[in-house]
Scaffold this motif. Sequence first.
Motif, mmCIF file in Angstrom:
data_model
loop_
_atom_site.group_PDB
_atom_site.id
_atom_site.type_symbol
_atom_site.label_atom_id
_atom_site.label_comp_id
_atom_site.label_asym_id
_atom_site.label_seq_id
_atom_site.Cartn_x
_atom_site.Cartn_y
_atom_site.Cartn_z
ATOM 1 N N GLU A 84 0.879 -1.126 -0.058
ATOM 2 C CA GLU A 84 -0.045 0.018 -0.051
ATOM 3 C C GLU A 84 0.814 1.379 -0.147
ATOM 4 O O GLU A 84 0.621 2.186 -0.656
ATOM 5 N N PHE A 85 1.886 1.345 0.881
ATOM 6 C CA PHE A 85 2.809 2.511 0.943
ATOM 7 C C PHE A 85 3.298 2.754 -0.561
ATOM 8 O O PHE A 85 3.498 3.835 -1.224
ATOM 9 N N LYS A 86 3.854 1.632 -1.404
ATOM 10 C CA LYS A 86 4.503 1.817 -2.542
ATOM 11 C C LYS A 86 3.420 2.324 -3.559
ATOM 12 O O LYS A 86 3.799 3.228 -4.462
ATOM 13 N N ALA A 87 2.397 1.916 -3.323
ATOM 14 C CA ALA A 87 1.066 2.368 -4.452
ATOM 15 C C ALA A 87 0.795 3.950 -4.199
ATOM 16 O O ALA A 87 0.764 4.647 -5.219
ATOM 17 N N VAL A 88 0.933 4.408 -2.894
ATOM 18 C CA VAL A 88 0.381 5.627 -2.617
ATOM 19 C C VAL A 88 1.680 6.599 -2.982
ATOM 20 O O VAL A 88 1.597 7.543 -3.624
ATOM 21 N N LEU A 89 2.891 6.049 -2.808
ATOM 22 C CA LEU A 89 4.098 6.773 -3.148
ATOM 23 C C LEU A 89 4.431 7.125 -4.650
ATOM 24 O O LEU A 89 4.641 8.070 -4.998
ATOM 25 N N ILE A 90 4.168 5.944 -5.344
ATOM 26 C CA ILE A 90 4.561 6.203 -6.853
ATOM 27 C C ILE A 90 3.573 5.881 -7.996
ATOM 28 O O ILE A 90 3.809 6.179 -9.108
#
Length: 396
Positions: A84-90
């Motif tokens: 989820e973090f990676k999706a929101v970040l990039i």
Amino acid sequence: MPATEFQSSFLGRISIRRNQIASMDGHHEQDLEDLDLFQKHIADRFAELLSPSSSSDDHRPQDSLLSISWLSQLLDVFLCCEAEFKAVLIMGRDPSQISKPPLDRLIPELLDRVVKALDICNAVCVGIESVRHYQRVAEIAVFALEHKPLGDGNVRRAKRALTSLVSGITTEDKDTGGNKSTERTWSFGRRGGSGAPIKGGPTGHFRSLSWSVAKNWSAAKQIQAMSTNLVAPRGGESSFLASLVYVMSTVVVFVMWILVAAIPCQERNGLATHLPVPKQLSWAPSLIGLQEKIGEEWKKKEKKGSAGLLEEMQRIEKLSQCLVELVDSFQFPLEAEKEEEMATKVAELSATCRKMDEGLMPLQVQIREVFHRIVRSRTEILEALEQAGKVSAPAM
């Protein structure tokens, strides 16, 4: 809602929203919503780890804190949070947004932490191999004491195994963080294991448990280095993306800290029992609650050496000590009361060994999955930063 449902729902929402965004103002509002939802997922997932009995699935057996099955849930939570973090970040984002201050400092710090997390994953895989060895030694004692009729030779063999096991678990070796204490029990033999580092190839023969970890490497110092400069953004730095990176950095450090506390790792003397988490944050209470429980166990057991706080290892140690005392008092023919007491303890030890036999290999596989996921995500973030650098480079 299970962690995987949280993840699929959240990632699907981001994917759809990114395709619909038409203005930067709307983008900002949606970013704040994504951050709030991401933090809520973290709070809910770690709250369930803190109080597994509150799970909506009444048919699932409760997992004891720091048991093999509980650690497996912890890694599932980590993988969901990381995705989820990676999706929101990039996902669908202009790469230039993650290269501006303070992200130009915070993201490299996060990437440095995840590199250190890779070292911890390697060390924990080695530690699991030592736990599997303890399990095998316990199985030798179980096999000897279950023999019918029980003779003096079986009792002596069981006592040698149990004494070796207890000595290996309780000995604290400050020079190697416990590896030597484990190797002292090799007299019972060991099959070729999978304790080699993840980045290496499979092992076809025995290798020392210290082979894959440098002699001067310290799990405690690694955790300390990961938590350096881990502070919540304040003032002008408290943007949406800065907060997002801080939350994920905290999760990475926290999960690695738990793994080091639970599984035998090299040089854990001085491992902190407290990590800095601001109490006012919405997701902080569950992490602080887990910290306090694990910190209490660490201080109470004083397991700064070889064994760690893995629940099954604690049980094996306790049962082995009881059985050593029991066999020391044996006089043949055995009294019915002593024979019954021994049979009960042996059955408990056998059941614990079965749980370890069923759970340790899948746990090791999960840690490898965490390792490779971290590597992939780090590569994707570096590629985004590289793309941002090309866009911002002045034309020649």
